[in-house]
Motif scaffolding. Structure first.
Motif: not given
Length: 220
Positions: A21-22, A25, A27-28, A31, A88, A92, A116, A118, A122, A126
């Motif tokens: 995440d971030n 891709h 993610l911020r 969201r 969300e 993505i 990750s 996560a 999840d 993603r």
């Protein structure tokens, strides 16, 4: 696709480990888009952005929506959390140049992995949305080894699974305290992905784009 010449005097690392995440891709952004859409649906633009960006997984979405509804917003919790998760995931999107970077590294024989924090469900959703699973021979979540970043054991176990040495490996991520400093302590070259990060730029090794990271890998 622009191909950056390999430095013939320096071999490529045997493995590159990515945060998800971030790093792979945005993610911020996803969201923020989900929060905007949910607030529009509920008709009240409250503090959902603040709640959703300042909580930690795995209860981030549920906690954020609960706090938002507690502010006096009329809405049904289960419906709102489902909508948030759905939006969300739909939002993505990879950072520019990520797939070209992964494709070139994979073609060059570099072993690729993801670590990750996560939860696996999840992560799998993603990864499926991105369509990148085929690039990685190892995808690590907290369930894989029973530990998560920044515990050094997750890096040690990943190295063992890939059958590579720390000095043969690079790690890139947006969180300096999870993705950059801990692997360095084991001898892995940690790289700060500033393009997805809110952390202050790392003063040892940082890149501003996936293309810049690819160039760094080829010069290592």
């Amino acid at each position: 696709m622009t191909v950056i010449p390999v430095n013939s005097e320096a071999p490529l690392p045997r493995a590159v480990i990515f945060d998800m995440d971030n790093t792979l891709h945005d993610l911020r952004r996803a969201r923020m888009c989900a929060a905007d859409a949910l607030m529009a649906y509920c008709g009240i633009f409250g503090d959902l952005h603040f709640y959703s960006l300042n909580k930690n997984p795995p209860t981030l979405i549920e906690d954020a929506v609960s706090l938002y509804l507690a502010d006096g917003v009329e809405g049904e919790f289960q419906e709102c959390t489902w909508l948030y998760h759905t939006l969300e995931l739909a939002c993505i999107s990879p950072f520019e140049g990520v797939e070209e970077m992964l494709s070139e590294l994979k073609s060059a024989g570099v072993r690729l992995a993801v670590i990750s924090n996560a939860d696996r469900p999840d992560m799998e959703k993603r990864m499926a949305a991105l369509g990148y699973a085929h690039y990685f021979e190892l995808i690590v979540t907290p369930e894989t080894f029973g530990v998560k970043k920044p515990d050094p054991l997750v890096y040690q176990k990943t190295l063992e699974a890939l059958d590579v040495l720390p000095e043969e490996t690079m790690m890139i991520g947006d969180k300096k305290n999870r993705d950059v400093r801990p692997p360095r302590e084991l001898g892995i070259k940690g790289v700060h992905a500033t393009f997805g990060s809110v952390d202050k730029r790392d003063n040892i090794c940082a890149v501003d784009s996936p293309a810049e990271f690819l160039a760094l890998v080829k010069k290592s």
